[in-house]
Enzyme design. Structure first.
Site, PDB file in Angstrom:
ATOM      1  CG  HIS A 187      -1.953  -1.071   1.229  1.00 42.89           C
ATOM      2  ND1 HIS A 187      -3.227  -0.942   0.718  1.00 42.89           N
ATOM      3  CD2 HIS A 187      -1.872  -2.343   1.697  1.00 42.89           C
ATOM      4  CE1 HIS A 187      -3.886  -2.085   0.880  1.00 42.89           C
ATOM      5  NE2 HIS A 187      -3.086  -2.957   1.471  1.00 42.89           N
ATOM      6  CG  ASN A 236      -7.926  -4.233   0.918  1.00 43.00           C
ATOM      7  OD1 ASN A 236      -7.249  -3.259   1.248  1.00 43.00           O
ATOM      8  ND2 ASN A 236      -7.443  -5.452   0.877  1.00 43.00           N
ATOM      9  CG  HIS A 287      -2.660  -1.279  14.673  1.00 45.79           C
ATOM     10  ND1 HIS A 287      -2.925  -2.555  14.226  1.00 45.79           N
ATOM     11  CD2 HIS A 287      -2.094  -1.425  15.884  1.00 45.79           C
ATOM     12  CE1 HIS A 287      -2.528  -3.421  15.142  1.00 45.79           C
ATOM     13  NE2 HIS A 287      -2.031  -2.763  16.151  1.00 45.79           N
TER      14      HIS A 287
HETATM   15 FE1  HDE Z   1      -2.462  -4.751   5.423  1.00 43.69          FE
HETATM   16  N1  HDE Z   1      -0.654  -3.977   5.888  1.00 43.69           N
HETATM   17  N2  HDE Z   1      -1.798  -6.583   5.932  1.00 43.69           N
HETATM   18  N3  HDE Z   1      -4.193  -5.604   4.799  1.00 43.69           N
HETATM   19  N4  HDE Z   1      -3.116  -2.983   4.851  1.00 43.69           N
HETATM   20  C1  HDE Z   1      -0.299  -2.694   5.738  1.00 43.69           C
HETATM   21  O1  HDE Z   1       0.823  -1.434   7.372  1.00 43.69           O
HETATM   22  C2  HDE Z   1      -0.702  -6.835   6.658  1.00 43.69           C
HETATM   23  C3  HDE Z   1      -4.519  -6.916   4.833  1.00 43.69           C
HETATM   24  C4  HDE Z   1      -4.374  -2.664   4.436  1.00 43.69           C
HETATM   25  O2  HDE Z   1      -3.173   3.543   4.016  1.00 43.69           O
HETATM   26  C5  HDE Z   1       1.025  -2.377   6.354  1.00 43.69           C
HETATM   27  O3  HDE Z   1       1.195   0.744   7.822  1.00 43.69           O
HETATM   28  C6  HDE Z   1      -0.638  -8.220   6.983  1.00 43.69           C
HETATM   29  C7  HDE Z   1      -5.918  -7.102   4.599  1.00 43.69           C
HETATM   30  C8  HDE Z   1      -4.450  -1.279   4.067  1.00 43.69           C
HETATM   31  O4  HDE Z   1      -1.543   3.337   5.476  1.00 43.69           O
HETATM   32  C9  HDE Z   1       1.451  -3.714   6.967  1.00 43.69           C
HETATM   33  C10 HDE Z   1      -1.742  -8.802   6.406  1.00 43.69           C
HETATM   34  C11 HDE Z   1      -6.415  -5.848   4.416  1.00 43.69           C
HETATM   35  C12 HDE Z   1      -3.174  -0.779   4.297  1.00 43.69           C
HETATM   36  C13 HDE Z   1       0.297  -4.617   6.597  1.00 43.69           C
HETATM   37  C14 HDE Z   1      -2.464  -7.769   5.760  1.00 43.69           C
HETATM   38  C15 HDE Z   1      -5.326  -4.931   4.534  1.00 43.69           C
HETATM   39  C16 HDE Z   1      -2.368  -1.860   4.785  1.00 43.69           C
HETATM   40  C17 HDE Z   1       2.012  -1.701   5.440  1.00 43.69           C
HETATM   41  C18 HDE Z   1      -2.144 -10.261   6.403  1.00 43.69           C
HETATM   42  C19 HDE Z   1      -7.847  -5.450   4.115  1.00 43.69           C
HETATM   43  C20 HDE Z   1      -2.691   0.631   4.030  1.00 43.69           C
HETATM   44  C21 HDE Z   1       2.156  -0.288   5.933  1.00 43.69           C
HETATM   45  C22 HDE Z   1      -2.336 -10.818   7.647  1.00 43.69           C
HETATM   46  C23 HDE Z   1      -8.758  -5.724   5.220  1.00 43.69           C
HETATM   47  C24 HDE Z   1      -2.958   1.507   5.187  1.00 43.69           C
HETATM   48  C25 HDE Z   1       1.360  -0.228   7.127  1.00 43.69           C
HETATM   49  C26 HDE Z   1      -2.520   2.909   4.876  1.00 43.69           C
HETATM   50  C27 HDE Z   1      -1.036  -1.738   5.164  1.00 43.69           C
HETATM   51  C28 HDE Z   1       0.248  -5.890   6.978  1.00 43.69           C
HETATM   52  C29 HDE Z   1      -3.633  -8.034   5.018  1.00 43.69           C
HETATM   53  C30 HDE Z   1      -5.517  -3.529   4.356  1.00 43.69           C
HETATM   54  C31 HDE Z   1       2.799  -4.232   6.553  1.00 43.69           C
HETATM   55  C32 HDE Z   1       0.436  -8.899   7.787  1.00 43.69           C
HETATM   56  C33 HDE Z   1      -6.693  -8.429   4.603  1.00 43.69           C
HETATM   57  C34 HDE Z   1      -5.662  -0.528   3.541  1.00 43.69           C
HETATM   58  O5  HDE Z   1       1.581  -3.641   8.343  1.00 43.69           O
END
Ligand code: HDE
Length: 719
Positions: free
Chosen positions: A79, A152, A343
């Site tokens: 993202h 999402n 978060h």
């Molecule tokens: Fe994320 N995801 N994600 N994700 N995610 C990040 O956090 C992660 C997942 C989502 O505009 C990171 O600050 C793991 C699902 C959005 O700043 C990180 C898993 C969904 C955003 C991270 C998922 C999301 C992130 C990268 C699997 C939809 C952007 C930078 C277990 C429900 C937020 C950060 C923004 C961002 C980890 C799966 C949505 C690395 C480990 C499912 C919208 O922490």
């Protein structure tokens, strides 16, 4: 004991607008160093003589360059490419039966929010129009603390367990040996992973659909994906799925268009969001919930904890409970959009998690990632991340600490500080986790209830219109044609056989391959080493519905042309009546741009000057929703001699957009490929969105349809 103000803590309840003590706009101020010293010469470094070497003692030069050297921080691992805006959330009606969260109970409160939209795979500078999932993250600054809904625009996910996330992301990101391709899933490693991950098939259907190429961030849905919990005052829990429903409808672009927008304006979505807000056309979404009583947890043909499943809206309707409005652009991209830290674990009392194993892993990941991205544990002190509610605790120090904590006490319990800060009773708003009963063995397995990987992929495909189905076939064909290894393509076809026979037949044909009759055997690595592969075999379970209208974009809101971009192709001698059409469209909220041979002004038949917004050499039809060719013989004649004008029409036609021409303007249409399909009376084309000599009302109705995908049935015109 009554809450006593802690003399050791001085962090007052500030309004979000006032949270940035260092905000400055640089107007009417002297230039200074970071220490406040006024600078006299910002053009020349300090040298030994006019032509001499620069002196190390030039602290002004060194401060400036040192700061510059460290201006970049690591981009988000996923993202990275995002755009954001401020706004507010208003509740329609209190929900005490479901939740005690104050912002979901008080209709008089406008809760400030910050929303960030993003693509997932590309780098920070990558194109907005990549085929990808879009992040839809909302931070609610509630009076009980920050609540983040980090969702999402697609309601399911590729994998069922967080432990696979690094693999998924490694597979989709540019390949490690050559860093190719940027912001694209059309490559071997992604499809290799997918081909071995049957659980990804439902999400793959969404990602290959037009949902992955939105027309605008303002025209996409948002989903919390996981099942969460709402907890009421009595401690009763309901399961909940969260939804965002855009009031402009859900709309997308054509794939050919997306690839061209990526070249013509890679900031297309960012610019669109920014300009809509600057123009006062504030994006709006309704907040929806699907609520499931705890007793009904096991009533569905899928597991509520499985993030690869939706609850069809026909089974559990979405209740619209409030509205999000984005009405303010950030002042500074880096300080706000880049530094915001979301978060899923930022909760308020009244909302809690479920045991979805994907969500559980996320609860660790988001704080952890900020440590390296934002550089330390004090990222909550960055203005955009601060709560508007008071914040007091005994955490201290660390990199870049902003807060100056006074006094002697930084521990609890304490008597020296009068016991402050105090723990809050539940009645005082203290958070308690939902007391879920857990009585289990510690095991590392997938629940049997998670094994239906295809039924909802089929449900999604069956729910699409014919045009949407064709787009999925085309997207899969495009992506797989970029995959070099035939065995990967074969394995994916094997998975698709379990989604829809017709779909796989078409994709296989496009790839010049045979559709396999059955899936390939599971491969080591797609199930645990000691497991019996049979335990990991997908099982088909009949779903409650075979089709769900909410999954298709065909029946979305199509009664508004607000914020749509309309190109008027004109030159000197354009009919003065152009003004009437312009006014008619603008009064409906559309934006009209005059496109001509050169920048500057043109003169209409009444002699009035009209400002040209863009010349053909920098404009492109893919940046517009519809095209109008006004009359005026001289103008039309000049445009007929301009290849870019003809191309503009051809391309708009190919992308199924509304096109209108008045009685004289039609001459330009005749000069384009559109004429191939034109009946003698010109009229029958109206059903396909080509309006010749019609009224503004006809054109407005056509633009509101967004696209006339039926046109794709004809052979595609070159463009
Ligand atoms: Fe994320 N995801 N994600 N994700 N995610 C990040 O956090 C992660 C997942 C989502 O505009 C990171 O600050 C793991 C699902 C959005 O700043 C990180 C898993 C969904 C955003 C991270 C998922 C999301 C992130 C990268 C699997 C939809 C952007 C930078 C277990 C429900 C937020 C950060 C923004 C961002 C980890 C799966 C949505 C690395 C480990 C499912 C919208 O922490």
């Amino acid at each position: 004991m009554a809450a006593k103000k802690n003399p050791n803590q001085e962090n007052d309840n500030k309004k979000i607008e006032n949270l940035a003590p260092h905000t400055e706009d640089g107007t009417g101020e002297f230039l200074t160093t970071n220490q406040g010293l006024k600078i006299n010469d910002n053009q020349n470094s300090l040298k030994a003589g006019e032509r001499g070497a620069t002196l190390l003692e030039d602290f002004i030069l060194r401060e400036k360059i040192t700061h510059f050297d460290h201006e970049r921080i690591p981009e988000r691992i996923v993202h990275a490419r995002g755009s954001a805006a401020h706004g507010f959330f208003e509740l329609y009606k209190p929900l005490p039966q479901y939740t005690k969260a104050k912002f979901l109970n008080d209709t008089s409160v406008k809760t400030p929010v910050f929303a960030r939209f993003s693509t997932v795979a590309g780098s920070r500078g990558s194109t907005d129009l990549a085929r990808d999932v879009r992040g839809f993250a909302v931070k609610f600054y509630t009076e009980e603390g920050n609540y983040d809904l980090v969702g999402n625009n697609i309601p399911v996910f590729f994998i069922q367990d967080a432990i696979k996330f690094p693999d998924l992301i490694h597979a989709v990101k540019p390949e490690p040996h050559n860093e190719i391709p940027q912001a694209a899933s059309a490559h071997d490693t992604f499809w290799d992973f997918v081909s071995l991950m049957p659980e990804s098939m439902h999400m793959i259907m969404w990602a290959m659909s037009d949902r992955a190429i939105p027309r605008s961030l303002r025209m996409m849905e948002g989903f919390g994906i996981h099942t969460f919990r709402l907890i009421n005052e009595e401690g009763k829990s309901h399961f909940v799925k969260f939804h965002w429903k855009p009031l402009l409808g859900v709309h997308s672009v054509a794939w050919d268009e997306a690839t061209k927008i990526s070249g013509k304006d890679p900031d297309f979505h960012r610019r669109d969001l920014w300009e809509a807000i600057e123009n006062g056309a504030f994006p709006e979404w309704e907040f929806g919930i699907q609520v499931i009583p705890e007793e009904d947890e096991h009533k569905f043909p899928f597991d509520l904890l499985d993030p690869t499943k939706i609850i069809p809206e026909e089974t559990v309707p979405v209740q619209r409970i409030g509205k999000l409005t984005l009405n303010r652009n950030p002042d500074n991209f880096f300080a706000e959009t880049e530094q915001v830290a979301f978060h899923p674990g930022h909760l308020v009392p009244g909302i809690d998690f479920s045991n979805d194993p994907l969500l559980q892993g996320r609860l660790f990941s988001y704080t952890d990632t900020q440590l390296s991205r934002l550089g330390g544990p004090n990222f909550h002190e960055i203005p955009i991340n601060r709560p508007i509610s008071p914040m007091h605790n005994n955490q201290r120090d660390g990199h870049m600490r902003q807060q100056i904590n006074k006094g002697q006490v930084s521990y609890q319990p304490n008597s020296i500080g009068g016991g402050c800060p105090f723990q809050a009773k539940v009645a005082e708003g203290g958070f308690t986790s939902y007391e879920e009963r857990i009585d289990a063995r510690k095991i590392r397995v997938r629940s049997k209830s998670f094994m239906d990987h295809f039924s909802q992929a089929t449900l999604f495909y069956n729910s699409q219109s014919e045009a949407e189905k064709n787009h999925i076939v085309e997207a899969l064909s495009f992506e797989l044609s970029k995959v070099e290894r035939e065995e990967i393509r074969k394995r994916v076809l094997g998975l698709l056989t379990q989604v829809d026979k017709n779909l796989v037949a078409k994709v296989a044909d496009n790839l010049g391959m045979q559709a396999p009759d059955k899936p390939m055997e599971p491969v080591n690595g797609s199930y645990p080493a000691d497991a019996d592969p049979k335990d990991y075999e997908p099982k088909a379970i009949k779903q409650d519905v075979d089709k769900s209208e909410a999954l298709s974009m065909a029946k979305t809101i199509k009664d508004t042309i607000k914020t749509r971009q309309i190109a008027f192709l004109a030159n000197n001698g354009v009919d003065a009546a152009i003004v009437d059409m312009k006014k008619a469209l603008e009064s409906e909220g559309a934006q009209v741009k005059i496109i001509s041979l050169k920048l500057g002004t043109i003169t209409d038949t009444s002699g009035a000057a009209i400002k040209v917004d863009q010349p053909f050499y920098s404009a492109a039809s893919v940046l517009f929703d519809a095209v109008y060719v006004p009359g005026g013989e001289k103008s039309v004649h000049a445009l007929k001699g301009e290849a870019n004008a003809i191309h503009f029409l051809n391309e708009a036609y190919r992308h199924c957009k509304a096109i209108a021409a008045d009685a004289e303007g039609v001459e330009l249409v005749y000069a384009s490929y559109i004429s191939i399909n034109m009946p003698a009376d010109n009229k029958n084309l109206a059903k396909e969105g080509v309006i010749i000599d019609g009224s503004p009302a006809d054109f407005i109705k056509a633009i509101a349809q967004h696209r006339f995908w039926d046109r794709e049935k004809e052979s595609k015109v070159p463009s």
